[in-house]
Design a protein around this motif. Sequence first.
Motif, PDB file in Angstrom:
ATOM      1  N   SER A 144      36.024  43.714  36.352  1.00  0.00           N
ATOM      2  CA  SER A 144      36.552  43.657  34.995  1.00  0.00           C
ATOM      3  C   SER A 144      35.821  44.638  34.093  1.00  0.00           C
ATOM      4  N   ALA A 145      34.491  44.702  34.234  1.00  0.00           N
ATOM      5  CA  ALA A 145      33.701  45.630  33.423  1.00  0.00           C
ATOM      6  C   ALA A 145      34.056  47.073  33.727  1.00  0.00           C
ATOM      7  N   LEU A 146      34.449  47.347  34.978  1.00  0.00           N
ATOM      8  CA  LEU A 146      34.800  48.704  35.400  1.00  0.00           C
ATOM      9  C   LEU A 146      36.284  49.016  35.206  1.00  0.00           C
ATOM     10  N   ASN A 147      37.017  48.080  34.590  1.00  0.00           N
ATOM     11  CA  ASN A 147      38.441  48.263  34.291  1.00  0.00           C
ATOM     12  C   ASN A 147      39.303  48.424  35.538  1.00  0.00           C
ATOM     13  N   ILE A 148      38.938  47.701  36.613  1.00  0.00           N
ATOM     14  CA  ILE A 148      39.835  47.542  37.752  1.00  0.00           C
ATOM     15  C   ILE A 148      40.784  46.405  37.402  1.00  0.00           C
ATOM     16  N   ASP A 149      42.044  46.546  37.777  1.00  0.00           N
ATOM     17  CA  ASP A 149      43.066  45.667  37.210  1.00  0.00           C
ATOM     18  C   ASP A 149      43.360  44.402  38.005  1.00  0.00           C
ATOM     19  N   GLY A 150      43.116  44.401  39.325  1.00  0.00           N
ATOM     20  CA  GLY A 150      43.479  43.206  40.056  1.00  0.00           C
ATOM     21  C   GLY A 150      42.981  43.193  41.483  1.00  0.00           C
ATOM     22  N   VAL A 151      43.077  41.991  42.084  1.00  0.00           N
ATOM     23  CA  VAL A 151      42.725  41.776  43.483  1.00  0.00           C
ATOM     24  C   VAL A 151      43.858  41.004  44.145  1.00  0.00           C
ATOM     25  N   LEU A 152      44.355  41.529  45.268  1.00  0.00           N
ATOM     26  CA  LEU A 152      45.441  40.912  46.016  1.00  0.00           C
ATOM     27  C   LEU A 152      44.863  40.337  47.307  1.00  0.00           C
ATOM     28  N   THR A 153      45.151  39.052  47.583  1.00  0.00           N
ATOM     29  CA  THR A 153      44.502  38.369  48.686  1.00  0.00           C
ATOM     30  C   THR A 153      45.474  37.465  49.445  1.00  0.00           C
ATOM     31  N   GLY A 154      44.910  36.786  50.451  1.00  0.00           N
ATOM     32  CA  GLY A 154      45.650  35.799  51.234  1.00  0.00           C
ATOM     33  C   GLY A 154      44.776  34.567  51.419  1.00  0.00           C
ATOM     34  N   HIS A 155      44.675  34.099  52.699  1.00  0.00           N
ATOM     35  CA  HIS A 155      43.744  33.070  53.159  1.00  0.00           C
ATOM     36  C   HIS A 155      44.164  31.646  52.836  1.00  0.00           C
ATOM     37  N   VAL A 156      44.701  31.381  51.662  1.00  0.00           N
ATOM     38  CA  VAL A 156      44.959  29.986  51.280  1.00  0.00           C
ATOM     39  C   VAL A 156      46.349  29.518  51.687  1.00  0.00           C
ATOM     40  N   HIS A 157      47.181  30.426  52.210  1.00  0.00           N
ATOM     41  CA  HIS A 157      48.516  30.098  52.727  1.00  0.00           C
ATOM     42  C   HIS A 157      49.442  29.569  51.640  1.00  0.00           C
ATOM     43  N   ALA A 158      49.182  29.939  50.413  1.00  0.00           N
ATOM     44  CA  ALA A 158      50.044  29.553  49.301  1.00  0.00           C
ATOM     45  C   ALA A 158      49.997  30.659  48.258  1.00  0.00           C
ATOM     46  N   PRO A 159      51.165  31.111  47.784  1.00  0.00           N
ATOM     47  CA  PRO A 159      51.165  32.200  46.807  1.00  0.00           C
ATOM     48  C   PRO A 159      50.647  31.749  45.449  1.00  0.00           C
ATOM     49  N   PHE A 160      50.031  32.678  44.734  1.00  0.00           N
ATOM     50  CA  PHE A 160      49.589  32.386  43.369  1.00  0.00           C
ATOM     51  C   PHE A 160      49.520  33.685  42.585  1.00  0.00           C
ATOM     52  N   MET A 161      49.668  33.586  41.286  1.00  0.00           N
ATOM     53  CA  MET A 161      49.568  34.707  40.367  1.00  0.00           C
ATOM     54  C   MET A 161      48.808  34.249  39.122  1.00  0.00           C
ATOM     55  N   LEU A 162      47.643  34.816  38.903  1.00  0.00           N
ATOM     56  CA  LEU A 162      46.831  34.493  37.735  1.00  0.00           C
ATOM     57  C   LEU A 162      46.469  35.784  37.014  1.00  0.00           C
ATOM     58  N   ASP A 163      46.499  35.757  35.694  1.00  0.00           N
ATOM     59  CA  ASP A 163      46.094  36.966  34.974  1.00  0.00           C
ATOM     60  C   ASP A 163      44.778  36.785  34.235  1.00  0.00           C
ATOM     61  N   ARG A 164      44.121  35.635  34.466  1.00  0.00           N
ATOM     62  CA  ARG A 164      42.771  35.456  33.951  1.00  0.00           C
ATOM     63  C   ARG A 164      41.970  34.677  34.967  1.00  0.00           C
ATOM     64  N   GLN A 165      40.651  34.771  34.863  1.00  0.00           N
ATOM     65  CA  GLN A 165      39.762  34.016  35.729  1.00  0.00           C
ATOM     66  C   GLN A 165      38.676  33.379  34.869  1.00  0.00           C
ATOM     67  N   PRO A 166      37.879  32.495  35.433  1.00  0.00           N
ATOM     68  CA  PRO A 166      36.816  31.862  34.627  1.00  0.00           C
ATOM     69  C   PRO A 166      35.879  32.884  33.984  1.00  0.00           C
ATOM     70  N   ASP A 167      35.184  32.429  32.946  1.00  0.00           N
ATOM     71  CA  ASP A 167      34.209  33.240  32.218  1.00  0.00           C
ATOM     72  C   ASP A 167      34.847  34.451  31.534  1.00  0.00           C
ATOM     73  N   LYS A 168      36.132  34.346  31.221  1.00  0.00           N
ATOM     74  CA  LYS A 168      36.851  35.375  30.474  1.00  0.00           C
ATOM     75  C   LYS A 168      36.950  36.709  31.213  1.00  0.00           C
ATOM     76  N   THR A 169      36.763  36.677  32.530  1.00  0.00           N
ATOM     77  CA  THR A 169      36.977  37.877  33.326  1.00  0.00           C
ATOM     78  C   THR A 169      38.473  38.152  33.385  1.00  0.00           C
ATOM     79  N   GLU A 170      38.880  39.362  33.096  1.00  0.00           N
ATOM     80  CA  GLU A 170      40.301  39.689  33.088  1.00  0.00           C
ATOM     81  C   GLU A 170      40.645  40.530  34.302  1.00  0.00           C
ATOM     82  N   ILE A 171      41.026  39.843  35.354  1.00  0.00           N
ATOM     83  CA  ILE A 171      41.435  40.491  36.589  1.00  0.00           C
ATOM     84  C   ILE A 171      42.698  39.787  37.076  1.00  0.00           C
ATOM     85  N   LEU A 172      43.757  40.530  37.336  1.00  0.00           N
ATOM     86  CA  LEU A 172      44.927  39.938  37.965  1.00  0.00           C
ATOM     87  C   LEU A 172      44.536  39.455  39.357  1.00  0.00           C
ATOM     88  N   SER A 173      44.874  38.230  39.688  1.00  0.00           N
ATOM     89  CA  SER A 173      44.623  37.679  41.016  1.00  0.00           C
ATOM     90  C   SER A 173      45.971  37.269  41.600  1.00  0.00           C
TER      91      SER A 173
END
Length: 268
Positions: free
Chosen positions: A180-209
């Motif tokens: 977030s500090a380096l202005n990278i916009d997002g992280v695309l992942t798997g592992h949990v076997h369920a789709p999700f889309m979040l545009d915020r994370q804890p501690d006010k980190t702004e990273i698309l997940s």
Amino acid sequence: MTSIIQFADIHFGVEDKEAMAAVKDVVDALKPDVTLICGDITQNGKKEEFYAARNWIRTLSGPKVITPGNHDTPMFGIFQRLFDPFGRYNRIIAPLSEPHFTDKNVCIMPINTSRGVQAKADWSLGVVDMDILEDKVKIMQATAPQTVKLFIAHHPFIYPPSSPLQKTTEGGAQALKRLSALNIDGVLTGHVHAPFMLDRQPDKTEILSIGAGTLSVRRRDRAASFNHIQIDAQDIKVTEIFWDDGQFSTGEIFTKKIAELKSRRSVV
């Protein structure tokens, strides 16, 4: 517009054969500019599973960016896990992957969060190597400022509240803050076997997940699915494509305005 297919957790060996038989025609109709595979390509890391995966990946048109998952290390064979955990992956699958993908709209960079063995009871957990992350960010920052910059990995850096799994990725929270500090916009992942889309994370980190589902029979009460992501100069749109009653159907579209990304707001 850049058209992106995001797969994860296909688990060749226990793949959903009906969904897999239909997926190529659906993907071809979406005309992807790049296909992403976010790990767990195989179930037990067996050679025959890797060869089946390779044969299928070769049928997909266009460039691919692929990263391994924890199931892509040999499930059986401690010697290989200790000394060559990704040997089969590197020989059979890695040659099919680009080091990264960049066009006028997006830059996509893979990072391996999986390990063969760890100094903990659960070897399936993810680890983010911060030094490797920083080196990859330098490559991404050399692209045009307007490019949306995304990582792909297997493990969520922070597990979303909706996840059927709730684990901790070592270094994940720290990595999100740094990205977030380096202005990278997002992280695309798997592992949990369920789709999700979040545009915020804890501690006010702004990273698309953005998480993709699974095309295996290991579904955790969710339909088999993958994601279609579209990026242009105005929007990022994410659509779940899910298997339902013998066919693929389209879910709701998650939209993020490019102008709302932290990287855009940080430009003076």
